[in-house]
Design a protein around this motif. Structure first.
Motif, PDB file in Angstrom:
ATOM      1  N   LEU A  65       0.831  -1.200   0.000  1.00  0.00           N
ATOM      2  CA  LEU A  65       0.000   0.000   0.000  1.00  0.00           C
ATOM      3  C   LEU A  65       0.867   1.251   0.000  1.00  0.00           C
ATOM      4  O   LEU A  65       0.634   2.175  -0.789  1.00  0.00           O
ATOM      5  CB  LEU A  65      -0.939  -0.016   1.207  1.00  0.00           C
ATOM      6  CG  LEU A  65      -1.966   1.106   1.307  1.00  0.00           C
ATOM      7  CD1 LEU A  65      -2.822   1.204   0.051  1.00  0.00           C
ATOM      8  CD2 LEU A  65      -2.846   0.902   2.537  1.00  0.00           C
ATOM      9  N   LEU A  66       1.864   1.282   0.830  1.00  0.00           N
ATOM     10  CA  LEU A  66       2.734   2.457   0.895  1.00  0.00           C
ATOM     11  C   LEU A  66       3.491   2.662  -0.423  1.00  0.00           C
ATOM     12  O   LEU A  66       3.562   3.779  -0.937  1.00  0.00           O
ATOM     13  CB  LEU A  66       3.709   2.317   2.064  1.00  0.00           C
ATOM     14  CG  LEU A  66       4.445   3.576   2.482  1.00  0.00           C
ATOM     15  CD1 LEU A  66       3.469   4.700   2.849  1.00  0.00           C
ATOM     16  CD2 LEU A  66       5.357   3.287   3.660  1.00  0.00           C
ATOM     17  N   HIS A  67       4.011   1.583  -0.995  1.00  0.00           N
ATOM     18  CA  HIS A  67       4.711   1.696  -2.282  1.00  0.00           C
ATOM     19  C   HIS A  67       3.755   2.150  -3.388  1.00  0.00           C
ATOM     20  O   HIS A  67       4.135   2.931  -4.253  1.00  0.00           O
ATOM     21  CB  HIS A  67       5.353   0.369  -2.679  1.00  0.00           C
ATOM     22  CG  HIS A  67       6.509  -0.035  -1.822  1.00  0.00           C
ATOM     23  ND1 HIS A  67       7.532   0.808  -1.456  1.00  0.00           N
ATOM     24  CD2 HIS A  67       6.814  -1.226  -1.249  1.00  0.00           C
ATOM     25  CE1 HIS A  67       8.416   0.161  -0.711  1.00  0.00           C
ATOM     26  NE2 HIS A  67       7.986  -1.077  -0.556  1.00  0.00           N
ATOM     27  N   SER A  68       2.527   1.673  -3.353  1.00  0.00           N
ATOM     28  CA  SER A  68       1.538   2.065  -4.367  1.00  0.00           C
ATOM     29  C   SER A  68       1.279   3.559  -4.340  1.00  0.00           C
ATOM     30  O   SER A  68       1.098   4.187  -5.387  1.00  0.00           O
ATOM     31  CB  SER A  68       0.223   1.309  -4.158  1.00  0.00           C
ATOM     32  OG  SER A  68       0.391  -0.062  -4.390  1.00  0.00           O
ATOM     33  N   LEU A  69       1.271   4.132  -3.148  1.00  0.00           N
ATOM     34  CA  LEU A  69       1.031   5.576  -3.036  1.00  0.00           C
ATOM     35  C   LEU A  69       2.172   6.380  -3.646  1.00  0.00           C
ATOM     36  O   LEU A  69       1.967   7.522  -4.064  1.00  0.00           O
ATOM     37  CB  LEU A  69       0.823   5.964  -1.569  1.00  0.00           C
ATOM     38  CG  LEU A  69      -0.384   5.341  -0.896  1.00  0.00           C
ATOM     39  CD1 LEU A  69      -0.440   5.747   0.573  1.00  0.00           C
ATOM     40  CD2 LEU A  69      -1.674   5.705  -1.621  1.00  0.00           C
ATOM     41  N   HIS A  70       3.339   5.788  -3.717  1.00  0.00           N
ATOM     42  CA  HIS A  70       4.476   6.473  -4.331  1.00  0.00           C
ATOM     43  C   HIS A  70       4.587   6.157  -5.814  1.00  0.00           C
ATOM     44  O   HIS A  70       5.209   6.910  -6.561  1.00  0.00           O
ATOM     45  CB  HIS A  70       5.768   6.115  -3.598  1.00  0.00           C
ATOM     46  CG  HIS A  70       5.832   6.733  -2.240  1.00  0.00           C
ATOM     47  ND1 HIS A  70       6.420   7.940  -1.990  1.00  0.00           N
ATOM     48  CD2 HIS A  70       5.335   6.318  -1.052  1.00  0.00           C
ATOM     49  CE1 HIS A  70       6.287   8.244  -0.712  1.00  0.00           C
ATOM     50  NE2 HIS A  70       5.624   7.273  -0.119  1.00  0.00           N
ATOM     51  N   GLN A  71       3.985   5.065  -6.234  1.00  0.00           N
ATOM     52  CA  GLN A  71       4.047   4.666  -7.643  1.00  0.00           C
ATOM     53  C   GLN A  71       2.998   5.387  -8.482  1.00  0.00           C
ATOM     54  O   GLN A  71       3.258   5.732  -9.624  1.00  0.00           O
ATOM     55  CB  GLN A  71       3.844   3.156  -7.759  1.00  0.00           C
ATOM     56  CG  GLN A  71       3.892   2.652  -9.184  1.00  0.00           C
ATOM     57  CD  GLN A  71       3.756   1.141  -9.255  1.00  0.00           C
ATOM     58  OE1 GLN A  71       3.634   0.457  -8.234  1.00  0.00           O
ATOM     59  NE2 GLN A  71       3.767   0.614 -10.454  1.00  0.00           N
ATOM     60  N   TRP A  72       1.828   5.594  -7.922  1.00  0.00           N
ATOM     61  CA  TRP A  72       0.712   6.173  -8.661  1.00  0.00           C
ATOM     62  C   TRP A  72       0.448   7.593  -8.172  1.00  0.00           C
ATOM     63  O   TRP A  72       0.454   7.847  -6.977  1.00  0.00           O
ATOM     64  CB  TRP A  72      -0.557   5.332  -8.474  1.00  0.00           C
ATOM     65  CG  TRP A  72      -0.320   3.884  -8.786  1.00  0.00           C
ATOM     66  CD1 TRP A  72      -0.183   2.876  -7.887  1.00  0.00           C
ATOM     67  CD2 TRP A  72      -0.169   3.290 -10.071  1.00  0.00           C
ATOM     68  NE1 TRP A  72       0.038   1.690  -8.531  1.00  0.00           N
ATOM     69  CE2 TRP A  72       0.049   1.915  -9.881  1.00  0.00           C
ATOM     70  CE3 TRP A  72      -0.199   3.790 -11.377  1.00  0.00           C
ATOM     71  CZ2 TRP A  72       0.244   1.033 -10.933  1.00  0.00           C
ATOM     72  CZ3 TRP A  72      -0.010   2.908 -12.423  1.00  0.00           C
ATOM     73  CH2 TRP A  72       0.197   1.554 -12.200  1.00  0.00           C
ATOM     74  N   ASP A  73       0.156   8.496  -9.090  1.00  0.00           N
ATOM     75  CA  ASP A  73      -0.136   9.867  -8.672  1.00  0.00           C
ATOM     76  C   ASP A  73      -1.638  10.037  -8.417  1.00  0.00           C
ATOM     77  O   ASP A  73      -2.428   9.124  -8.647  1.00  0.00           O
ATOM     78  CB  ASP A  73       0.394  10.890  -9.681  1.00  0.00           C
ATOM     79  CG  ASP A  73      -0.303  10.827 -11.044  1.00  0.00           C
ATOM     80  OD1 ASP A  73      -1.497  10.473 -11.123  1.00  0.00           O
ATOM     81  OD2 ASP A  73       0.362  11.160 -12.033  1.00  0.00           O
TER      82      ASP A  73
END
Length: 109
Positions: A65-73
């Motif tokens: 979840l945390l990585h997804s927030l940095h991957q997607w704008d």
């Protein structure tokens, strides 16, 4: 603070912030700020585990979840309904309100 303590302390606040953002109750900037704060707190742990594998499903979903927030704008998250459902499933699991999304397991930074 151990890795387990870190995840236990931060999983629910992350889940709540994601849910509030997806419901348009908080601005993206607030969610983004939290995600950077969480990474900063991780870096401040006295002993960061060198093993990148999560210890359990909760930790794996947290990192995904945390990585997804940095991957997607912001616009991608708003526009992509599949991504929104995936993020919500992760948040629900971290809040103990849903099953583990087995396809959403991330590794430690």
């Amino acid at each position: 603070m151990t890795c387990h303590d870190y995840i236990t302390q931060h999983a629910i606040p992350l889940a709540q912030a994601v849910r509030h953002f997806l419901a348009r109750e908080i601005p993206y900037r607030q969610l983004e700020d939290l995600s950077w704060q969480l990474l900063s707190h991780w870096q401040a742990l006295p002993r960061i585990p060198t093993d990148k594998q999560p210890a359990d499903d909760q930790e794996g979903v947290f990192w995904h979840l945390l990585h997804s927030l940095h991957q997607w704008d912001e616009q991608q998250i708003i526009a992509d309904s599949w991504l929104r459902l995936q993020l919500m499933a992760c948040a629900n699991f971290l809040a103990a309100e849903g099953p583990c999304p087995s396809h959403c397991i991330g590794s430690r930074p």
